[in-house]
Design an enzyme around this catalytic site. Structure first.
Site, PDB file in Angstrom:
ATOM      1  N   GLU A 127      18.846 -14.782 -37.227  1.00 24.33           N
ATOM      2  CA  GLU A 127      18.298 -16.400 -37.709  1.00 24.33           C
ATOM      3  C   GLU A 127      18.163 -16.909 -36.510  1.00 24.33           C
ATOM      4  O   GLU A 127      17.370 -18.427 -36.342  1.00 24.33           O
ATOM      5  CB  GLU A 127      19.928 -16.819 -37.971  1.00 24.33           C
ATOM      6  CG  GLU A 127      20.651 -16.535 -39.290  1.00 24.33           C
ATOM      7  CD  GLU A 127      21.378 -17.617 -39.621  1.00 24.33           C
ATOM      8  OE1 GLU A 127      22.252 -18.344 -39.497  1.00 24.33           O
ATOM      9  OE2 GLU A 127      21.783 -17.329 -40.685  1.00 24.33           O
TER      10      GLU A 127
HETATM   11  C1  BMA Z   1      25.397 -16.318 -41.329  1.00 23.21           C
HETATM   12  C2  BMA Z   1      25.858 -15.586 -39.903  1.00 23.21           C
HETATM   13  C3  BMA Z   1      26.937 -16.118 -38.874  1.00 23.21           C
HETATM   14  C4  BMA Z   1      27.415 -16.623 -39.996  1.00 23.21           C
HETATM   15  C5  BMA Z   1      27.879 -17.289 -41.166  1.00 23.21           C
HETATM   16  C6  BMA Z   1      28.488 -18.277 -42.192  1.00 23.21           C
HETATM   17  O1  BMA Z   1      24.503 -17.843 -40.602  1.00 23.21           O
HETATM   18  O2  BMA Z   1      25.198 -14.804 -39.734  1.00 23.21           O
HETATM   19  O3  BMA Z   1      25.846 -16.511 -38.264  1.00 23.21           O
HETATM   20  O4  BMA Z   1      28.834 -16.773 -39.625  1.00 23.21           O
HETATM   21  O5  BMA Z   1      26.276 -17.756 -41.563  1.00 23.21           O
HETATM   22  O6  BMA Z   1      28.368 -19.402 -41.643  1.00 23.21           O
END
Ligand code: BMA
Length: 799
Positions: free
Chosen positions: A410
């Site tokens: 991300e």
């Molecule tokens: C995504 C993952 C984590 C997170 C999850 C829930 O973005 O990459 O960073 O725990 O969402 O929010």
């Protein structure tokens, strides 16, 4: 021959004036807990009182003997967490600042007291931040300034328990002349023949410099050797007609033992071995009329990936044993999962993890360890990133299950969308790792494997990083703000993350929150809910479909678990029905690292949530689903097996009391690895907005359901059913709970852990029509009668 002595016994940890027994591999928190100095960090509100542990420095001690006659002795740490200074007999050996690397120190001839002193990870991170300047982070913690498991600083499912310690094995290696420093097998298949190019690096003692050494390699009875006088030897092995390694569901997982030896004229100096597998691998990202795809192709087969995201299985990862990996990964395989994404806020897992994935045919997508923040590219971090990537690419590349290296989680998205770009004002933020350093290292070290710069990522800056039409997509709007039916509003090319929360099993909650009077917002429940507005999202998710229960924790707990299972199923059913445009779903998340309300399918105590059982259903080779949409109601018949599926589908338009409005039978033929979508004939579609009608499709024991209105608007009859309990002949502590429905029972669930914390049940949510039966097999509990069984049964009618 090299001589290896494990150094795992006899360690102590200094705490104030005391010396505590220390477990190596381990960490400070678990040693302090074992000594009775801190309470179990996972229980109640204890975590909140343990901040001091991560803010202190800690020293481990042991005695090192010198009792060998080799030319060289090395002290080898497979992992130190994190900022350590190592001294032996008062002499400094070196210092470390990266949990994800291994370290080797020359201790030839030395002996005495070995001290490993860890600085607080916070102090280390702050001193790096002082050098590099600030960078944005989704969390208010300095995880981007230190090469340490990011989620150790807390995450939206994880506790903030900042560890220190010798978290992986440590040993002494005694050797003479030369040793094997690394082996990189490059495995390819061409025209049916397997090829292994073995690249061996040797390290020589000063006496061994320039000596003629022989490297030998063998696999499947084919053997070759080569003499060399410098550091590198390259060996080629050709294997005629090897049996291929396949992902599960596509074929068998043939593994071959690759053995490598290093010799001089006096005999074997060192050896190395690994299991390898022969398969071809490709990531097809080509452009088409829908955008650009993201399809894994193994041995020429294009694959819809049935994935889950993996986080460290324990916030104290040294506790994760090989058996625990096997249990968890077997659970994944049993749920018809075929791909595990090791997420970038965690760790490069232990070899045992990848070994089990090889055996089970679970494809592994491995993130490099960057998540949800901007990372400085200046020293000292840059050198650490390169060293750690080299270490882990070389360590993991023999595994045939490893199908993808991915640059980060991300961060490319965060740069574009989360206000980082203006805030950074030109500072480095990690792009040079994801688009420069890391792909260069993968190309140099492991050129047979695909690399993706990030997840999500659309292949270039030409498109938004989270553009559903290009590459990987993370679907979080739905959980954050919408009803789960919104998953149906788009067809991304590959959904690398999406998910829905629910609390853990009741027995897990009770163990984690001893003595608490449970409510959705009781102190312990809130403490074990780390997501932003997590309970708000859970409640709104329930309230869109059901009347939100008030003062009824059991029902709240059940309904949140139902919505979690339905939500994830809604996404997967829709996306699978659009294969091959969409080529995979990776559920956030398979597992948990402590007891917590989270997106996980398996909770922190290893108990299965209803979602787990739902995954097994929606990830099966054969799946039928009813999909409402612009084209009207569509029946999608999904066949991911290799063979054609011919069946007759019985469609029944029913009323809530079970009476038939209309019935139709359709013969269908679905080719192997394909999907058939056909519109449900008008006379079978339940009347729009009907509170009474619904549609059931049945074929070969599979069932799909469609209710035109929300549960709270549907005229459910008052549930009426009988329960009987049957002993299971020849099986101890096992019973069948048989439920006979007299009325429609939707999302019937047996919560076995309410009968006994050790108990488990073989299935999750079941919807029964009047006259139908469900047989739940419960293991791990005795003396269940019908009354007790009834107390553990729930269904989702609103009465
Ligand atoms: C995504 C993952 C984590 C997170 C999850 C829930 O973005 O990459 O960073 O725990 O969402 O929010």
């Amino acid at each position: 021959m090299k001589d290896v002595t494990p150094l795992t016994d006899g360690w102590t940890l200094r705490h104030d004036q005391a010396r505590l027994p220390a477990v190596v591999p381990g960490c400070v928190h678990t040693d302090l807990h074992a000594a009775g100095i801190i309470p179990d960090p996972y229980l109640g509100l204890n975590e909140a009182e343990l901040d001091w542990v991560g803010r202190r420095s800690w020293t481990y001690f042991t005695d090192l003997a010198h009792d060998n006659d080799h030319e060289r002795s090395d002290l080898v740490f497979d992992g130190l967490d994190t900022a350590a200074t190592i001294t032996l007999d008062g002499r400094g050996l070196g210092s470390t600042r990266n949990m994800h690397r291994s370290y080797r120190f020359d201790v030839t001839g030395a002996a005495g007291l070995l001290e490993v002193s860890f600085d607080s990870a916070y102090d280390e991170a702050e001193s790096v931040r002082a050098l590099t300047g600030d960078r944005p982070n989704v969390y208010p913690e300095p995880s981007q300034y230190i090469r340490k498991m990011a989620c150790n600083f807390g995450w939206d499912w994880g506790p903030t328990l900042v560890t220190a310690g010798i978290w992986r094995p440590v040993r002494l290696e005694h050797w003479s002349t030369a040793r094997i420093a690394s082996v990189r097998p490059l495995v390819t298949v061409e025209g049916g023949a397997g090829r292994v190019e073995v690249r061996l690096l040797a390290e020589r003692t000063s006496g061994g410099q320039g000596r003629r050494l022989v490297a030998a390699a063998s696999v499947k009875g084919v053997r070759t050797e080569v003499a060399f006088e410098d550091d590198e030897a390259v060996l080629m092995l050709e294997v005629e007609d090897p049996r291929l390694w396949w992902p599960r569901g596509y074929g068998e997982q043939h593994l071959y033992r690759l053995e490598v030896e290093l010799r001089d004229e006096n005999g074997v100096l060192d050896s190395w071995e690994s299991k390898i597998g022969f398969r071809t691998l490709e990531l097809d990202r080509s452009a088409d009329e829908h955008g650009s795809g993201f399809t894994l192709v193994v041995n020429g087969e294009r694959i819809f990936a049935r994935g889950v995201n993996w986080i460290p299985d324990d916030a104290f990862p040294a506790r994760i044993t090989a058996e625990r990996y096997r249990t968890r990964l077997q659970q994944a395989a049993d749920a018809n999962i075929d791909l595990i994404r090791v997420w970038g806020g965690g760790i490069y897992e232990d070899d045992a993890f990848y070994g089990v994935c090889d055996e089970l045919g679970l494809m592994v997508w491995q993130d490099f360890l960057f998540a949800c923040s901007a990372y400085p590219e200046e020293q000292p971090l840059r050198g650490e990133v390169e060293a750690e990537a080299r270490d882990n690419v070389v360590r993991l590349m023999p595994h045939p299950s490893l199908v993808l290296w991915n640059g980060n989680n991300e961060n490319l998205w965060g740069f574009r969308d989360w206000g980082w770009e203006p805030e950074l004002a030109g500072d480095s933020w990690g792009e040079g790792y994801y688009l420069g350093l890391l792909p260069r290292l993968v190309a140099e070290l492991d050129p047979t494997r695909p690399y993706a710069a990030g997840s999500p990522w659309s292949g270039s800056w030409d498109h938004h990083p989270n553009d559903p039409a290009h590459g990987t997509f993370h679907s979080w709007e739905v959980w954050n703000r919408q009803d789960y039916s919104e998953y149906r509003s788009s067809v991304p090319r590959f959904v690398a993350e999406f998910g829905w929360q629910a609390p853990p099993a009741m027995a897990t909650i009770r163990r984690a929150l001893p003595g608490e009077e449970l409510a959705p917002d009781s102190p312990g429940m809130l403490h074990h809910q780390k997501a932003e507005d997590g309970n708000g999202k859970l409640n709104r998710g329930v309230a869109r479909h059901f009347d939100l229960p008030e003062n009824d924790f059991d029902r709240w707990h059940y309904l949140t678990q139902v919505v979690q299972a339905r939500a994830v199923a809604a996404g997967i059913e829709h996306w699978r029905s659009h294969w091959p445009v969409c080529a995979g779903t990776v559920v956030w998340q398979l597992n948990d690292c402590w007891p917590v309300s989270s997106w996980a399918a398996i909770d922190g105590d290893g108990r299965l949530k209803p979602l787990y059982h739902e995954l097994r259903r929606v990830y099966a080779d054969r799946l039928m689903t009813l999909q409402p949409g612009d084209e009207g109601l569509v029946l999608a018949v999904i066949n991911q097996s290799a063979t054609e599926w011919r069946t007759s589908v019985t469609l029944r338009r029913l009323e809530a009391d079970g009476s038939i409005v209309h019935r139709g039978v359709h013969e269908v033929t679905v080719g192997g690895r394909s999907v058939l979508r056909f519109p449900v004939p008008g006379e079978l579609v339940p009347a729009e907005q009907s509170a009474k009608e619904f549609l059931v499709a049945d074929a070969d024991g599979l069932r799909a359901l469609h209710f035109p209105v929300r549960d709270k608007d549907f005229a459910y009859p008052r549930p009426d059913y009988d329960v009987t309990v049957e002993e299971v002949a020849g099986k101890r502590d096992t019973v069948d709970v048989v439920v006979s429905a007299h009325t429609l029972l939707r999302d019937l669930l047996l919560q076995a852990d309410r009968l006994d914390p050790r108990a488990a049940v073989d299935q999750g949510l079941r919807t029964l029509l009047p006259g139908e039966q469900a047989r739940f097999r419960v293991t791990g509990c005795s003396s269940v009668d019908a009354k007790r069984a009834r107390s553990a049964l729930f269904c989702s009618d609103t009465r």
